[in-house]
Motif scaffolding. Structure first.
Motif, PDB file in Angstrom:
ATOM      1  N   THR A   1      14.313  72.149  64.971  1.00  0.00           N
ATOM      2  CA  THR A   1      14.726  71.711  66.304  1.00  0.00           C
ATOM      3  C   THR A   1      15.559  70.454  66.194  1.00  0.00           C
ATOM      4  N   VAL A   2      16.676  70.398  66.931  1.00  0.00           N
ATOM      5  CA  VAL A   2      17.560  69.234  66.952  1.00  0.00           C
ATOM      6  C   VAL A   2      17.526  68.644  68.353  1.00  0.00           C
ATOM      7  N   LEU A   3      17.218  67.342  68.463  1.00  0.00           N
ATOM      8  CA  LEU A   3      17.180  66.674  69.762  1.00  0.00           C
ATOM      9  C   LEU A   3      18.449  65.848  69.934  1.00  0.00           C
ATOM     10  N   LEU A   4      19.213  66.164  70.978  1.00  0.00           N
ATOM     11  CA  LEU A   4      20.485  65.498  71.227  1.00  0.00           C
ATOM     12  C   LEU A   4      20.348  64.505  72.370  1.00  0.00           C
ATOM     13  N   PRO A   5      21.025  63.362  72.266  1.00  0.00           N
ATOM     14  CA  PRO A   5      20.992  62.389  73.361  1.00  0.00           C
ATOM     15  C   PRO A   5      21.870  62.857  74.513  1.00  0.00           C
ATOM     16  N   PRO A   6      21.698  62.243  75.695  1.00  0.00           N
ATOM     17  CA  PRO A   6      22.580  62.587  76.814  1.00  0.00           C
ATOM     18  C   PRO A   6      24.030  62.268  76.480  1.00  0.00           C
ATOM     19  N   VAL A   7      24.929  63.068  77.013  1.00  0.00           N
ATOM     20  CA  VAL A   7      26.364  62.825  76.868  1.00  0.00           C
ATOM     21  C   VAL A   7      26.973  62.938  78.258  1.00  0.00           C
ATOM     22  N   GLU A   8      27.722  61.936  78.654  1.00  0.00           N
ATOM     23  CA  GLU A   8      28.279  61.888  79.994  1.00  0.00           C
ATOM     24  C   GLU A   8      29.085  63.150  80.305  1.00  0.00           C
ATOM     25  N   GLY A   9      28.724  63.807  81.397  1.00  0.00           N
ATOM     26  CA  GLY A   9      29.469  64.965  81.873  1.00  0.00           C
ATOM     27  C   GLY A   9      29.017  66.280  81.302  1.00  0.00           C
ATOM     28  N   ASP A  10      28.349  66.271  80.175  1.00  0.00           N
ATOM     29  CA  ASP A  10      27.928  67.524  79.547  1.00  0.00           C
ATOM     30  C   ASP A  10      26.410  67.663  79.454  1.00  0.00           C
ATOM     31  N   ARG A  11      25.744  66.560  79.139  1.00  0.00           N
ATOM     32  CA  ARG A  11      24.298  66.580  78.948  1.00  0.00           C
ATOM     33  C   ARG A  11      23.722  65.342  79.612  1.00  0.00           C
ATOM     34  N   GLU A  12      23.016  65.531  80.695  1.00  0.00           N
ATOM     35  CA  GLU A  12      22.508  64.389  81.441  1.00  0.00           C
ATOM     36  C   GLU A  12      21.118  63.961  80.987  1.00  0.00           C
TER      37      GLU A  12
ATOM     38  N   ASP B   1      17.920  74.851  69.294  1.00  0.00           N
ATOM     39  CA  ASP B   1      17.535  75.548  68.078  1.00  0.00           C
ATOM     40  C   ASP B   1      18.596  75.231  67.032  1.00  0.00           C
ATOM     41  N   GLY B   2      18.198  74.553  65.955  1.00  0.00           N
ATOM     42  CA  GLY B   2      19.174  74.090  64.979  1.00  0.00           C
ATOM     43  C   GLY B   2      19.921  75.205  64.273  1.00  0.00           C
ATOM     44  N   LEU B   3      19.361  76.403  64.233  1.00  0.00           N
ATOM     45  CA  LEU B   3      20.006  77.508  63.523  1.00  0.00           C
ATOM     46  C   LEU B   3      21.002  78.261  64.390  1.00  0.00           C
ATOM     47  N   THR B   4      20.761  78.261  65.726  1.00  0.00           N
ATOM     48  CA  THR B   4      21.637  79.033  66.617  1.00  0.00           C
ATOM     49  C   THR B   4      22.433  78.161  67.573  1.00  0.00           C
ATOM     50  N   GLY B   5      21.979  76.929  67.827  1.00  0.00           N
ATOM     51  CA  GLY B   5      22.637  76.079  68.810  1.00  0.00           C
ATOM     52  C   GLY B   5      22.207  76.356  70.227  1.00  0.00           C
ATOM     53  N   GLU B   6      21.246  77.305  70.432  1.00  0.00           N
ATOM     54  CA  GLU B   6      20.788  77.634  71.781  1.00  0.00           C
ATOM     55  C   GLU B   6      19.833  76.555  72.303  1.00  0.00           C
ATOM     56  N   PRO B   7      19.940  76.184  73.593  1.00  0.00           N
ATOM     57  CA  PRO B   7      19.022  75.190  74.169  1.00  0.00           C
ATOM     58  C   PRO B   7      17.581  75.694  74.123  1.00  0.00           C
TER      59      PRO B   7
END
Length: 732
Positions: A589-600, A606-612
């Motif tokens: 599992t990969v935890l991403l920080p918020p990104v303005e406009g895309d991820r609030e 899922d680190g293997l597929t990129g699916e949330p």
């Protein structure tokens, strides 16, 4: 310096010293216009009803102590309470003494028997006065005895140790016992939690031994080692350490160091009489008085029923370190090895708080590997490398490196080899050195031009990777031999990722072990210091639209499996500017920080597929990064730190401790640092070790320093270095 005035009367002028209980200052009594000494008792600082009750009890018992009037006891002029950043805390106002501490005297070496007898008599007379009043000292040691300018002695902190001890009345300030004293001078029964009058006499025996020989009766690498020695080891005769001492001194000191209190002198007054006679050289060789205990030579029982004093009562089993800890000696106040390093512990004594500690001047950081602890230190601005046995803390070797550490880089350990990066003394060049981790022998060294952009260890292959100008090469860490080289023109930048070295601006990936080209991709522009291997792929920062993306590529072909914006701001162009990718990954599992406009919100993929997988909808501090731990992620939240399960984002635990400044992970544990926290007029660092799965506290301690290094661990030991140069191996 910020001015402090206590009780609108005592102006603090300058610090004189510090100890386990507090700080001592030279001060001026503005009412009587005289110099005084002020001791602020830090162990009772804090708020709440329990702290208030403890302070009230302290003040009651300290008033009893202040009533002691004796020429050999420091005079207490006043008692009060001060408001500090940590809450209300008691202080004592005492006479300001001129002279030197007995600890300064013993540091210069042994003293003659006349001085030892005279000073010992003065200490005994002070003890007799206090014992008659029902007050124990419980921390007799050279640092608590002052030699005045006239040559007399004054005993300091008389009764304050007992008054500051919550266990004296059955109360507790923390969840542990509160064992007061200094390990190098502590009687066996006091180590078990049952001090009595003759415990003070045992400590005085340790002091007399040190005065006569220049060293205490026992030496040990840490506090637990000292206590174990007091409980079960036979002390040497003073004459076996310092030749020429009379048998009378052997008899007196070894009688004081008997394991059982009843085998010692019956009172301080009786001991004072003995010391007065020893102070007369004509009396130094007199026969033992009737009824005095006979003490055997080291390692051999005496001929007349004194074996019990050496070996303890029949049937008593030997005491080891684990027995000591399980038996209630979970120390709340430690004087490490009798030295100045202080560590305040909380948590149950069954947790075995400290495996060992060792002060190494200038120590900054440590790594552990293969049963050894490797410490980077500094001596007169030059780097020093130390090798210690991880189990015991015993020194194995040290090596001076003849130049300072390169900023931000110290050492790495790989395949039984310690690699260091330092500058030459004249700063004309850097140099890589390799040492055998077991022996400390230098294996090789290689100069590195100041233009070198990177020096890294590639752990999967064990090679040392160096980028110099526009070339990158791999070297055998053990021999220093070159294995491969690549022309990385025009930029020379590279990123290590799994088994690969990715080249900036070239779109090329080579195998780190051989230098063979694995693939070339025109769409790859790697950024940062290190990538991260995940299953059959690699995670890497790359130039993107954000302008920094996180990209997952197939390690075999370089094909992009998924890409996502990571941050909108361009980081500064230096090593360490990018967050380590491993801190974003727990399992797959990969935890991403918020990104303005895309991820609030913080979002897990899922680190293997990129699916949330999930989004964290709870409160959090967007400016503080999360950190991965075993099976989860720790995020900063307004109420503390929250740990979320990596699989589904559910809350595993919440730690409500305030002001946590940093979180580190090692193995299946999370370490929470509360740095630069002020205790009275000093700075402290609190470290708490939690189980990453359920948040239960496994260890907690507050270090008498504003800095504690990130952890290094091996099994159940966690090693940290405090800013004072003490290396601590914590048993978790």
């Amino acid at each position: 310096m910020e001015e402090h005035i206590l009780a609108d009367r005592y102006r603090l002028v300058r610090p004189l010293g510090q100890g386990g209980m507090g700080e001592v200052w030279e001060a001026r009594d503005e009412s009587l216009r005289r110099p005084v000494a002020v001791k602020v008792v830090s162990v009772l600082a804090g708020g709440g009803s329990r702290a208030a009750e403890a302070r009230a009890r302290f003040l009651r018992e300290a008033r009893i102590t202040a009533a002691l009037q004796h020429p050999n006891i420091v005079t207490v002029h006043d008692l009060g309470e001060a408001v500090t950043p940590e809450g209300t805390t008691p202080f004592l106002v005492m006479e300001l003494l001129r002279g030197q501490g007995l600890d300064a005297v013993v540091r210069r070496g042994p003293v003659d028997g006349t001085d030892a007898a005279r000073w010992g008599t003065g200490i005994c007379e002070a003890l007799a006065e206090a014992h008659e009043a029902g007050v124990l000292h419980r921390d007799i040691k050279p640092a608590n005895v002052f030699v005045t300018a006239s040559g007399g002695v004054k005993v300091l902190d008389f009764g304050i140790a007992r008054a500051a001890d919550p266990s004296a009345t059955g109360d507790r300030l923390t969840q542990t016992g509160f064992l007061v004293g200094t390990a190098a001078y502590m009687a066996p029964e006091q180590a078990r939690g049952h001090p009595e009058r003759r415990s003070d006499l045992y400590a005085l025996g340790c002091v007399l031994f040190e005065l006569l020989t220049g060293r205490p009766p026992f030496t040990a690498p840490d506090t637990v080692g000292y206590l174990t020695a007091h409980l079960q080891d036979t002390p040497p005769a003073p004459s076996a350490v310092a030749a020429g001492l009379s048998p009378a001194w052997d008899r007196l000191v070894l009688r004081l160091l008997a394991k059982e209190p009843e085998q010692r002198y019956g009172s301080a007054a009786e001991l004072a009489d003995e010391l007065r006679q020893l102070g007369d050289p004509a009396q130094a060789t007199r026969p033992a008085p009737p009824g005095a205990a006979t003490v055997a030579a080291p390692g051999r029982p005496a001929p007349d029923a004194t074996t019990e004093a050496l070996a303890g009562p029949a049937g008593r089993r030997d005491v080891n370190r684990r027995d000591l800890l399980l038996g209630g000696a979970g120390l709340a106040v430690l004087a490490a090895g009798g030295g100045s390093a202080a560590l305040y512990l909380t948590g149950a004594p069954r947790r075995g708080p400290v495996a060992w500690s060792r002060n190494i001047g200038g120590a900054e950081t440590a790594l552990v590997a293969d049963g050894r602890c490797h410490v980077a230190g500094v001596d007169s601005d030059s780097a020093v490398l130390h090798g210690l046995d991880l189990a015991s803390g015993e020194p194995l070797w040290s090596a001076a490196l003849d130049g300072p550490w390169v900023t931000g880089t110290h050492l790495a350990v790989v395949d039984g080899t310690v690699l260091t990066l330092t500058a030459l003394a004249d700063y004309s060049s850097n140099v890589v050195r390799a040492f055998d981790a077991a022996s400390g022998d230098q294996l090789w060294q290689r100069p590195v031009a100041l233009g070198t952009t990177r020096v890294d260890v590639h752990r999967p292959s064990g090679l040392l990777i160096m980028g110099e100008d526009t070339s990158v090469a791999g070297f055998d860490s053990r021999t220093g031999d070159s294995r491969w080289g690549v022309d990385a023109s025009p930029f020379g930048g590279y990123v290590l990722a799994g088994d690969l070295v990715l080249f900036d601006g070239m779109g090329m990936a080579v195998l780190a072990a051989t230098g063979d080209t694995r693939w070339e991709r025109t769409d790859m522009y790697p950024r940062g210091d290190l990538g991260h291997a995940l299953d059959t792929g690699i995670l890497c920062y790359e130039v993107g639209e954000a302008p920094v993306d996180l990209v997952f590529r197939d390690a075999r072909t370089g094909a992009v499996e998924w890409r996502t914006p990571f941050q909108r701001e361009e980081p500064e162009p230096y090593v360490g500017a990018f967050r380590p990718i491993e801190s974003l990954v727990s399992g797959t599992t990969v935890l991403l920080p918020p990104v303005e406009g895309d991820r609030e919100r913080p979002t897990a993929l899922d680190g293997l597929t990129g699916e949330p997988k999930w989004t964290h909808d709870g409160p959090y501090h967007p400016d503080e990064p999360a950190r991965s731990v075993a099976g989860g992620f720790v995020l900063p939240a307004p109420e503390g730190r929250v740990c979320l399960a990596a699989d589904d984002g559910t809350e595993r635990w919440l730690d409500e401790a305030e002001d946590t400044d940093a979180v580190w992970a090692t193995g299946d544990r999370a370490l929470l640092y509360r740095t630069r926290r002020e205790r009275l007029f000093r700075r402290w660092t609190t470290v708490r070790i939690l189980d990453a799965e359920d948040g239960r506290e496994a260890w907690s301690g507050a270090f008498d320093n504003h800095h504690v290094s990130p952890p290094a661990s091996d099994g159940d030991l966690v090693v940290v270095v405090d800013g004072g140069g003490t290396v601590w191996a914590l048993r978790v």
